[in-house]
Write an enzyme that holds these catalytic residues in place. Structure first.
Site, PDB file in Angstrom:
ATOM      1  N   SER A 106       0.639  -1.359   0.432  1.00 26.24           N
ATOM      2  CA  SER A 106       0.060   0.058  -0.124  1.00 26.24           C
ATOM      3  C   SER A 106       0.899   0.499  -0.004  1.00 26.24           C
ATOM      4  O   SER A 106       1.635   0.865   0.765  1.00 26.24           O
ATOM      5  CB  SER A 106      -0.783   0.387   0.798  1.00 26.24           C
ATOM      6  N   GLY A 107       0.718   2.667  -1.270  1.00 24.04           N
ATOM      7  CA  GLY A 107       1.425   3.379  -0.864  1.00 24.04           C
ATOM      8  C   GLY A 107       2.714   3.319  -1.827  1.00 24.04           C
ATOM      9  O   GLY A 107       3.493   4.575  -2.147  1.00 24.04           O
ATOM     10  N   THR A 111      -1.898   2.842  -7.843  1.00 29.94           N
ATOM     11  CA  THR A 111      -2.692   3.698  -8.756  1.00 29.94           C
ATOM     12  C   THR A 111      -2.511   4.770  -9.948  1.00 29.94           C
ATOM     13  O   THR A 111      -2.762   4.498 -10.650  1.00 29.94           O
ATOM     14  CB  THR A 111      -3.317   4.256  -7.700  1.00 29.94           C
ATOM     15  N   ASN A 156      -1.300   5.377   3.116  1.00 32.67           N
ATOM     16  CA  ASN A 156      -0.945   6.283   1.657  1.00 32.67           C
ATOM     17  C   ASN A 156      -2.609   7.572   2.351  1.00 32.67           C
ATOM     18  O   ASN A 156      -3.185   6.991   2.673  1.00 32.67           O
ATOM     19  CB  ASN A 156      -1.414   4.880   0.869  1.00 32.67           C
ATOM     20  N   SER A 159      -5.509   5.924  -0.333  1.00 27.73           N
ATOM     21  CA  SER A 159      -5.378   4.638  -0.726  1.00 27.73           C
ATOM     22  C   SER A 159      -6.508   3.534  -1.453  1.00 27.73           C
ATOM     23  O   SER A 159      -7.630   4.258  -0.762  1.00 27.73           O
ATOM     24  CB  SER A 159      -4.861   3.894   1.340  1.00 27.73           C
ATOM     25  N   SER A 160      -6.092   2.746  -2.038  1.00 26.26           N
ATOM     26  CA  SER A 160      -7.905   2.729  -2.731  1.00 26.26           C
ATOM     27  C   SER A 160      -7.769   1.113  -1.564  1.00 26.26           C
ATOM     28  O   SER A 160      -7.117   0.560  -1.154  1.00 26.26           O
ATOM     29  CB  SER A 160      -7.154   1.880  -3.898  1.00 26.26           C
ATOM     30  N   GLY A 386      -3.130  -2.778  -2.060  1.00 23.73           N
ATOM     31  CA  GLY A 386      -2.225  -3.243  -1.223  1.00 23.73           C
ATOM     32  C   GLY A 386      -1.966  -4.284  -0.931  1.00 23.73           C
ATOM     33  O   GLY A 386      -1.792  -4.213   0.400  1.00 23.73           O
ATOM     34  N   GLU A 388      -1.336  -5.282   3.562  1.00 25.40           N
ATOM     35  CA  GLU A 388      -1.120  -3.817   4.211  1.00 25.40           C
ATOM     36  C   GLU A 388      -0.632  -4.621   5.595  1.00 25.40           C
ATOM     37  O   GLU A 388      -1.156  -6.402   5.192  1.00 25.40           O
ATOM     38  CB  GLU A 388      -2.149  -3.929   4.722  1.00 25.40           C
TER      39      GLU A 388
HETATM   40  N1  LIG Z   1       5.556   7.784 -10.177  1.00 23.66           N
HETATM   41  C1  LIG Z   1       5.279   8.624  -8.804  1.00 23.66           C
HETATM   42  N2  LIG Z   1       5.251  10.004  -9.326  1.00 23.66           N
HETATM   43  C2  LIG Z   1       5.305  10.686  -7.788  1.00 23.66           C
HETATM   44  N3  LIG Z   1       4.253  10.498  -7.220  1.00 23.66           N
HETATM   45  C3  LIG Z   1       4.196   8.749  -6.595  1.00 23.66           C
HETATM   46  C4  LIG Z   1       4.452   8.061  -7.572  1.00 23.66           C
HETATM   47  N4  LIG Z   1       3.852   7.192  -7.811  1.00 23.66           N
HETATM   48  C5  LIG Z   1       3.104   7.126  -6.096  1.00 23.66           C
HETATM   49  N5  LIG Z   1       3.682   8.754  -6.298  1.00 23.66           N
HETATM   50  C6  LIG Z   1       2.685   8.735  -4.482  1.00 23.66           C
HETATM   51  O1  LIG Z   1       3.051   8.088  -3.850  1.00 23.66           O
HETATM   52  C7  LIG Z   1       1.238   8.229  -3.458  1.00 23.66           C
HETATM   53  C8  LIG Z   1       0.846   6.733  -3.909  1.00 23.66           C
HETATM   54  O2  LIG Z   1       0.908   6.048  -4.081  1.00 23.66           O
HETATM   55  P1  LIG Z   1      -0.906   5.388  -4.834  1.00 23.66           P
HETATM   56  O3  LIG Z   1      -1.697   5.805  -4.278  1.00 23.66           O
HETATM   57  O4  LIG Z   1      -0.053   4.988  -5.952  1.00 23.66           O
HETATM   58  O5  LIG Z   1      -0.346   3.785  -4.364  1.00 23.66           O
HETATM   59  P2  LIG Z   1      -1.154   2.752  -4.008  1.00 23.66           P
HETATM   60  O6  LIG Z   1       0.383   2.023  -4.449  1.00 23.66           O
HETATM   61  O7  LIG Z   1      -2.167   2.727  -4.576  1.00 23.66           O
HETATM   62  O8  LIG Z   1      -1.653   2.261  -2.820  1.00 23.66           O
HETATM   63  P3  LIG Z   1      -3.270   1.617  -2.282  1.00 23.66           P
HETATM   64  O9  LIG Z   1      -2.603  -0.383  -2.762  1.00 23.66           O
HETATM   65  O10 LIG Z   1      -3.272   1.941  -0.554  1.00 23.66           O
HETATM   66  O11 LIG Z   1      -4.230   2.153  -3.168  1.00 23.66           O
HETATM   67  C9  LIG Z   1       0.356   9.107  -4.356  1.00 23.66           C
HETATM   68  O12 LIG Z   1      -0.513  10.017  -3.970  1.00 23.66           O
HETATM   69  C10 LIG Z   1       1.501   9.866  -5.260  1.00 23.66           C
HETATM   70  O13 LIG Z   1       1.682  10.850  -4.045  1.00 23.66           O
HETATM   71 MG   LIG Z   2      -4.200   2.500  -4.891  1.00 26.02          MG
END
Ligand SMILES: Nc1ncnc2c1ncn2[C@@H]1O[C@H](COP(=O)(O)OP(=O)(O)OP(=O)(O)O)[C@@H](O)[C@H]1O
Ligand SMILES: [Mg+2]
Length: 1045
Positions: A106-107, A111, A156, A159-160, A386, A388
């Site tokens: 997660s994070g 996404t 996050n 977070s999704s 992701g 957790e």
């Molecule tokens: N390529 C990137 N460039 C800049 N910032 C990023 C990038 N990827 C992720 N981030 C930062 O990290 C944060 C978390 O990313 P994201 O929401 O995609 O995580 P996740 O893997 O989907 O988590 P979860 O499983 O909780 O949904 C985003 O809000 C963003 O601020």
């Molecule tokens: Mg996500």
């Protein structure tokens, strides 16, 4: 070359396959080194490792998109766009459905990565109004789903809280047509509870921050988050997040997707209802029976909810505070205790929200779905919650981590296990690589006979008292010796003291780490039951959307069957997802989280190392290094590249393997780059494949040109043939048409002529039967009658028949004028004819003489009018009666024309002497009156002319021919009382004798020939002229004057 250099950069290789030496440390160092250089993407073959930078990098510009568009995966710097491009091209050009599996904690950035992939595909696929609309709809589904399905967690900020798998569908040209979104188990417990430092779903905060005063009033909401129990009554602003702006963006996105304003309002109303439910307070009391009962503490909120959803307050109140229970075929209403009441309320709120979320996904699907019947290719993008590990992990974490375990299994199966098995299957020389296979963990959870989920289901369905303790006991029994399972009990059994493992918990050694799950709530969450009274109350609401979310509330459809448990549903949907993913060509993006504090560019090596380990990256590199980058069945390989070999193009007659060998030999590809399996060809390095692909593209261009050339030629030829044929057909038709027209024209003309002729004939034949001829007939009749009357009248009133009478009645009508004139002249001629016919020969001769006289003298000589009254007697001497003239009579015999007394003028003296003149048909005789003897006889032929004066005298000069005997004495000058008659008769006699008339000169001056030469005679009008006749006076030898009246 820069990119290739970057791949080969020894300090921080872009592709970890090239890492030397290959150890955990070197791998970690490389990632760190690259991360520090802001190179967040690194490859292991075609797997992309992405390390979350937690700051925005300038590497997602339109220029970067262009740079990676149609690039070769290994020829450019590692980038997420490269894998997106590779997948998209493989889908478009090779017709292979793709899936993009994004995994990580997660994070870690899953996404974000999924959005980058989608936006890249949208940017490089073709443009057009329709396509752009589809793309926009697909992209805009993100803000909507994130608003309702994402929340801030400790790990996050966005977070999704649901799993999302989106199939983007393309047509054969690679244009996006639409898509389908599948969602997986929303973490709905967050609706009613979340730990401190986290938030509820974004939408609540967005709605309160961004909703206009009017909207909030309409939804009966207050702007202050602290007012709402479900929002934990705490301030909830997120640094760097503008909830209000996000709300507006979400609303815009809904509009783009195609939500109607009514749908948006309904959606927000239901959202507001969920929020307000959290504020419905219950208070305890006692019933008359002494039973504990709950009631609504303050009815304001409840009333507002009921107003929003169109429901009777008492219905909802009753549903919240009591429950209908079936006891011995009887329905009994029992009151609820306060905790039961709250449980029911929260269950209702969670159910409403999760069903609303399902409705939202379905509604988006309705907008973006592709019309059936179109052939499509699919690119699936999986962005699931992701892995957790929290302080306190519950049912949701268990489910989420199970899902991640399955994804890891796919990865292991497809990249490690499957690959190695394939080498062995294909008979390729191979040294096996050790790796951790997580099937055992998956089995621990999902085994349908004795897995944790199955046990949970069994516990839920078991009659009697059900609680988590019995469930945990069961697990402890079953998995007492399981390597990946532990609990306090199993530890105790093994004599291990582990203080970190509380009593109500079990621990699973996941691929990504050990997670301790607290079983509290497992059964309730798995059952996911909602009191029927509540679902029936919801169904009774007038709010269409809300009502549609609770179909089971319809009393008609009451079912006693228990709905499938949440765990069972999730397991089966994950199984379907796995099947779906297995059917596609996988592309991996493995996200790594560099630190726990969401700090920009902070790299915590321990944290990353743990992820490197559980993600199995080292094994991945090993397998990759030892293996081959590319493999394909001989058949499709030959089919794809056969155009590169002269012997294999256009057809290869032999077997596929032989064909591939011949082809690769011809292309001079080094032997160490290739391995020939039983059914597949293996190519070691991507560069070789890249080279093959490049050559193929060049060749395809050549072939396409050839095909275009042939096709254009063929098209022109067929076009020409078609035009020619068409021209012939057109001209044939045109000629036919022209001839037909001509024929028709002729026929029409002939018919017209015929019709006229027939008409004319018939009219003629039937004219008398028709009135139309009457006028002509009448006119004709009248005309005839008029003519008849005119003619009869004429006959009756004929003018006198005297030839002298010129009278003639005028025509009674003008139209008879011409006829009248004609009749008049006919009548006149007829009168004359009649007159002439009754004339005696003598009289006729006399009249002829008179006529002749008139021709000779009329209007020429003054004497002529006087002669008119004189009858031309001819015989004035009485030759026959007077014996004295016997001799003369004998001379004349029967030829006498005229006998008269004249006076002859002596040309010498001008004196006159009487003479007798006889004119016969042959001669002219002059005699002396006394002797009555011919004195001079002239043949008529001797006379060649005569001259007379204009006056009324009787002078006549007869000009004789000199040669004749009679003319020897010269011309004769005579004076006659019957000059007109004499000259006339002389003329007639001459006509009779010589067929030529007398040349008569009527003149005042003429010359006469005499024996002594010519004498000029001048006629002078004078009073002195004697009454007897003209007086001739000689004036000299040659002149004579004749005085006349
Ligand atoms: N390529 C990137 N460039 C800049 N910032 C990023 C990038 N990827 C992720 N981030 C930062 O990290 C944060 C978390 O990313 P994201 O929401 O995609 O995580 P996740 O893997 O989907 O988590 P979860 O499983 O909780 O949904 C985003 O809000 C963003 O601020
Ligand atoms: Mg996500």
């Amino acid at each position: 070359m820069e990119a290739t250099n970057s791949l080969l950069d020894t300090a921080a290789v872009g592709d970890l396959v090239l890492l030397d030496p290959l150890t955990e440390e070197s791998l970690l160092r490389t990632l760190q080194e690259r991360f520090q250089r802001s190179d967040i993407y690194t490859y292991i073959g075609n797997v992309v490792i992405s390390v979350n930078p937690y700051r925005s990098l300038p590497i997602y510009t339109p220029e970067t998109v262009q740079e990676y568009h149609n690039c070769n995966f290994f020829a450019v710097k590692p980038h997420i766009y490269a894998i997106a491009d590779d997948a998209y091209r493989s889908l478009r050009d090779r017709d292979r459905d793709q899936c993009i599996l994004i995994t990580g904690e997660s994070g870690a950035g899953k996404t974000e990565a999924s959005k980058l992939v989608m936006s890249y595909v949208a940017a490089v696929s073709s443009k057009g109004e329709e396509v752009d609309k589809v793309k926009e709809q697909l992209l805009q589904s993100n803000p909507v789903l994130e608003a309702f399905g994402n929340a801030k967690t400790i790990r996050n900020d966005n977070s999704s809280r649901f799993g999302k798998y989106m199939d983007v569908e393309f047509d054969f040209k690679g244009e996006p047509l639409g898509g389908v979104i599948s969602n997986y188990l929303l973490e709905k417990s967050r609706i009613v509870r979340h730990v401190k430092g986290e938030r509820n779903f974004h939408i609540f905060y967005q709605l309160l921050a961004g909703g206009s005063a009017q909207l909030l009033q309409q939804l009966k909401l207050r702007q202050d988050c602290r007012h709402y129990g479900y929002l934990n009554r705490e301030r909830s602003n997120l640094p760097g997040v503008d909830d209000a702006a996000n709300f507006r963006a979400m609303q815009d996105a809904m509009r783009v997707i195609g939500f109607s304003p009514e749908e948006v309002t309904a959606l927000l109303e239901v959202t507001a209802v969920v929020l307000k439910l959290g504020n419905v307070e219950l208070s305890s009391g006692y019933q008359a029976s002494g039973m504990e009962a709950c009631s609504i503490a303050e009815s304001q909120e409840l009333r507002e909810i009921c107003e929003l959803i169109g429901l009777d307050t008492s219905t909802l109140e009753q549903a919240l505070c009591s429950r209908t229970v079936k006891a011995r075929d009887e329905m009994v209403l029992t009151t609820l205790t306060v905790p039961q009441g709250y449980y029911g309320r929260d269950a209702l709120a969670k159910n409403i929200y999760s069903r609303l979320f399902d409705w939202l996904v379905n509604r988006i699907n309705t907008s973006i779905q592709v019309k059936p019947g179109k052939q499509r290719k699919v690119m699936g993008v999986l962005d699931i919650y992701g892995f957790e590990i929290f302080q306190d992990n519950g049912f949701e974490q268990f489910i989420i981590n199970y899902c991640n375990e399955k994804l890891q299994q796919i990865f292991i199966l497809m990249t490690l296990k499957e690959e190695q098995e394939e080498y062995i299957r294909e008979g390729i020389r191979w040294t096996p690589v050790e790796f951790f296979d997580n099937s055992i963990i998956c089995n621990l959870i999902e085994n349908s006979k004795g897995g944790i989920l199955a046990m949970l289901d069994e516990e839920c369905l078991r009659p009697g008292v059900v609680n988590e303790d019995t469930f945990l006991t069961k697990l402890n029994q079953l998995f007492a010796t399981h390597k990946h399972y532990e609990s306090r009990e199993t530890q105790n059994a093994r004599h291990v003291m582990d203080a970190s493992l509380p009593p109500q918990c079990f621990r699973i050694h996941h691929y990504a780490g050990k997670v301790t799950y607290n079983v509290t709530g497992f059964i309730e969450k798995n059952n996911d039951l909602l009191f029927r009274d509540l679902s029936q109350a919801m169904w009774a609401a007038r709010h269409t959307l809300l009502r549609s979310l609770f179909p089971e509330g319809d009393p008609q459809k009451v079912s006693l069957k228990l709905p499938p448990t949440a765990g069972f549903q999730f397991k089966s949907s994950v199984a379907t997802l796995m099947k779906n993913l297995y059917s596609k060509n996988p592309n991996y993006i493995r996200c790594i989280k560099p630190n726990e504090t969401k700090t920009a560019m902070l790299f915590t090596p321990e944290l990353v190392l743990a992820q490197i380990r559980y993600l199995g990256l080292l094994e991945n590199v090993r397998v990759r290094r030892a293996g081959y980058a590319f493999r394909q069945l001989y058949g499709p390989f030959l089919e794809r590249y056969k155009m590169l070999g002269t012997r294999t193009w256009p057809r290869w007659a032999g077997g596929n393997r032989d064909g591939v060998e011949v082809l690769l030999e011809e292309l001079a590809i080094p032997a160490e780059e290739l391995a020939f399996g039983h059914t597949k060809i293996f190519i070691r390095s991507p560069c070789t494949l890249f080279d093959l692909e490049k050559r193929r593209q060049e060749r395809v261009v050549q072939l396409a040109t050839l095909i275009q050339k042939m096709f254009r030629g063929w098209r022109c030829w067929t076009q020409y043939q078609l035009m020619r044929k068409s021209q012939i057909v057109i001209s044939a038709w045109f000629r036919g048409h022209a001839q037909k027209n001509r024929y028709k024209q002729m026929k029409r003309s002939a018919l017209i002529i015929q019709a006229y002729a027939r008409g004319w004939k018939v009219r003629r034949a039937y004219r008398r039967f028709f009135r139309s001829g009457a006028s002509a007939r009448l006119a004709n009749f009248i005309y005839r009658r008029l003519v008849q009357r005119f003619l009869v009248g004429l006959e009756r009133n004929l003018p006198p028949l005297s030839v002298m009478d010129q009278t003639w009645p005028p025509a009674p009508y003008k139209f008879l004028d011409d006829a009248n004139q004609e009749l008049r002249s006919i009548f006149c001629r007829w009168k004359c004819k009649k007159y002439r016919e009754q004339l005696t020969p003598q009289r006729r001769a006399l009249l002829q003489a008179k006529l002749c006289a008139s021709e000779l003298f009329k209007d020429k000589k003054a004497l002529y009018p006087k002669s008119l009254a004189q009858p031309f007697c001819g015989e004035y001497l009485g030759l026959a009666q007077n014996p004295k003239y016997q001799k003369l009579h004998a001379v004349a015999k029967d030829n006498l024309v005229m006998a008269d007394a004249v006076r002859k003028v002596n040309k010498a003296s001008g004196k006159t002497v009487p003479r007798l003149l006889l004119l016969t048909t042959e001669r002219l005789v002059l005699a002396e009156p006394r002797a009555a003897q011919p004195k001079a006889t002239l043949s008529l032929g001797d006379i060649h002319g005569a001259s007379v004066t204009r006056f009324s005298d009787g002078l006549l000069a007869l000009h004789l021919r000199e040669s004749t005997t009679g003319g020897a004495k010269g011309d004769l000058l005579l004076v006659s009382d019957h000059l007109i008659e004499l000259v006339t008769r002389l003329h007639q006699a001459l006509l009779g004798a010589t067929a030529r008339g007398l040349a008569l000169h009527i003149t005042d001056r003429f010359s006469t020939r005499g024996p002594k030469g010519d004498v000029d005679v001048t006629v002078v009008e004078s009073e002195r002229a004697g009454s007897e006749g003209p007086v001739c006076k000689k004036r000299g030898n040659r002149r004579m004057e004749v005085l006349v009246h």
